[in-house]
Design a protein around this motif. Sequence first.
Motif, PDB file in Angstrom:
ATOM      1  N   VAL A 263       0.839  -1.203   0.000  1.00 30.48           N
ATOM      2  CA  VAL A 263       0.000   0.000   0.000  1.00 30.48           C
ATOM      3  C   VAL A 263       0.874   1.253   0.000  1.00 30.48           C
ATOM      4  O   VAL A 263       0.670   2.172  -0.806  1.00 30.48           O
ATOM      5  N   VAL A 264       1.855   1.296   0.890  1.00 31.04           N
ATOM      6  CA  VAL A 264       2.714   2.481   0.994  1.00 31.04           C
ATOM      7  C   VAL A 264       3.515   2.695  -0.292  1.00 31.04           C
ATOM      8  O   VAL A 264       3.630   3.821  -0.787  1.00 31.04           O
ATOM      9  N   THR A 265       4.046   1.627  -0.865  1.00 36.76           N
ATOM     10  CA  THR A 265       4.809   1.733  -2.107  1.00 36.76           C
ATOM     11  C   THR A 265       3.933   2.255  -3.245  1.00 36.76           C
ATOM     12  O   THR A 265       4.367   3.099  -4.031  1.00 36.76           O
ATOM     13  N   SER A 266       2.705   1.772  -3.315  1.00 40.24           N
ATOM     14  CA  SER A 266       1.786   2.257  -4.345  1.00 40.24           C
ATOM     15  C   SER A 266       1.523   3.745  -4.182  1.00 40.24           C
ATOM     16  O   SER A 266       1.520   4.499  -5.158  1.00 40.24           O
ATOM     17  N   LEU A 267       1.313   4.173  -2.953  1.00 39.70           N
ATOM     18  CA  LEU A 267       1.047   5.596  -2.698  1.00 39.70           C
ATOM     19  C   LEU A 267       2.272   6.461  -2.966  1.00 39.70           C
ATOM     20  O   LEU A 267       2.150   7.595  -3.439  1.00 39.70           O
ATOM     21  N   LYS A 268       3.461   5.921  -2.703  1.00 42.53           N
ATOM     22  CA  LYS A 268       4.680   6.696  -2.948  1.00 42.53           C
ATOM     23  C   LYS A 268       4.925   6.911  -4.440  1.00 42.53           C
ATOM     24  O   LYS A 268       5.622   7.848  -4.831  1.00 42.53           O
ATOM     25  N   LYS A 269       4.340   6.075  -5.286  1.00 41.58           N
ATOM     26  CA  LYS A 269       4.450   6.285  -6.733  1.00 41.58           C
ATOM     27  C   LYS A 269       3.686   7.546  -7.147  1.00 41.58           C
ATOM     28  O   LYS A 269       4.062   8.210  -8.105  1.00 41.58           O
ATOM     29  N   ILE A 270       2.624   7.855  -6.440  1.00 44.06           N
ATOM     30  CA  ILE A 270       1.823   9.039  -6.745  1.00 44.06           C
ATOM     31  C   ILE A 270       2.346  10.257  -5.984  1.00 44.06           C
ATOM     32  O   ILE A 270       2.391  11.360  -6.516  1.00 44.06           O
ATOM     33  N   PHE A 271       2.706  10.035  -4.721  1.00 42.95           N
ATOM     34  CA  PHE A 271       3.179  11.111  -3.845  1.00 42.95           C
ATOM     35  C   PHE A 271       4.608  10.793  -3.395  1.00 42.95           C
ATOM     36  O   PHE A 271       4.823  10.359  -2.259  1.00 42.95           O
TER      37      PHE A 271
ATOM     38  N   ILE B 291       7.216  12.398  -2.401  1.00 40.52           N
ATOM     39  CA  ILE B 291       7.866  13.040  -1.264  1.00 40.52           C
ATOM     40  C   ILE B 291       7.099  12.861   0.042  1.00 40.52           C
ATOM     41  O   ILE B 291       7.467  13.398   1.065  1.00 40.52           O
ATOM     42  N   SER B 292       6.025  12.070   0.001  1.00 42.20           N
ATOM     43  CA  SER B 292       5.251  11.837   1.224  1.00 42.20           C
ATOM     44  C   SER B 292       6.018  10.914   2.166  1.00 42.20           C
ATOM     45  O   SER B 292       6.848  10.120   1.750  1.00 42.20           O
ATOM     46  N   SER B 293       5.708  11.021   3.437  1.00 42.71           N
ATOM     47  CA  SER B 293       6.358  10.201   4.451  1.00 42.71           C
ATOM     48  C   SER B 293       5.398   9.108   4.914  1.00 42.71           C
ATOM     49  O   SER B 293       4.260   9.394   5.273  1.00 42.71           O
ATOM     50  N   PRO B 294       5.846   7.843   4.938  1.00 46.04           N
ATOM     51  CA  PRO B 294       4.969   6.773   5.418  1.00 46.04           C
ATOM     52  C   PRO B 294       4.603   6.932   6.886  1.00 46.04           C
ATOM     53  O   PRO B 294       3.595   6.431   7.337  1.00 46.04           O
TER      54      PRO B 294
END
Length: 137
Positions: free
Chosen positions: A107-115, A117-120
């Motif tokens: 889930v986090v990896t998928s979201l990091k593809k879109i965002f 610079i976001s922090s998990p």
Amino acid sequence: MAASFKEIPAELHESITNLLGTHDVILLNAQLHIKSKVENIVLVLMPWRALVVRAKLPAKVQVSFSFLAVQIISIGGDNRVVVETDKSSFEFEFLSLDDLEHMVIHVVTSLKKIFPISSPGNLLQNASPILLNRIKR
């Protein structure tokens, strides 16, 4: 309550992949806790979405959620994780810590593809430092 997990039967695996029309999914055996009920499910992880499929034939999607709707992932003991979305909350119990970590990392990896610079750390609650380091790699 002790978990009573079994391997995903080949027939169920095939039924799920036929339903979705793809083999490009990750299937994790889990239990979904709903109020006082516990239901054996298969959590299907796709690139941007999770599907909850009851662990019986014929395969049928009970509910799904987009990773973009996830607001908090709270990791608890006994291989449990609570995923809070903008509309619902899902409590999953996994067979192993590896399965739990696999789901969280996916889930986090998928979201990091879109965002990128976001922090998990903003999304995860009660995550171990070891898990946070694995996500950063």
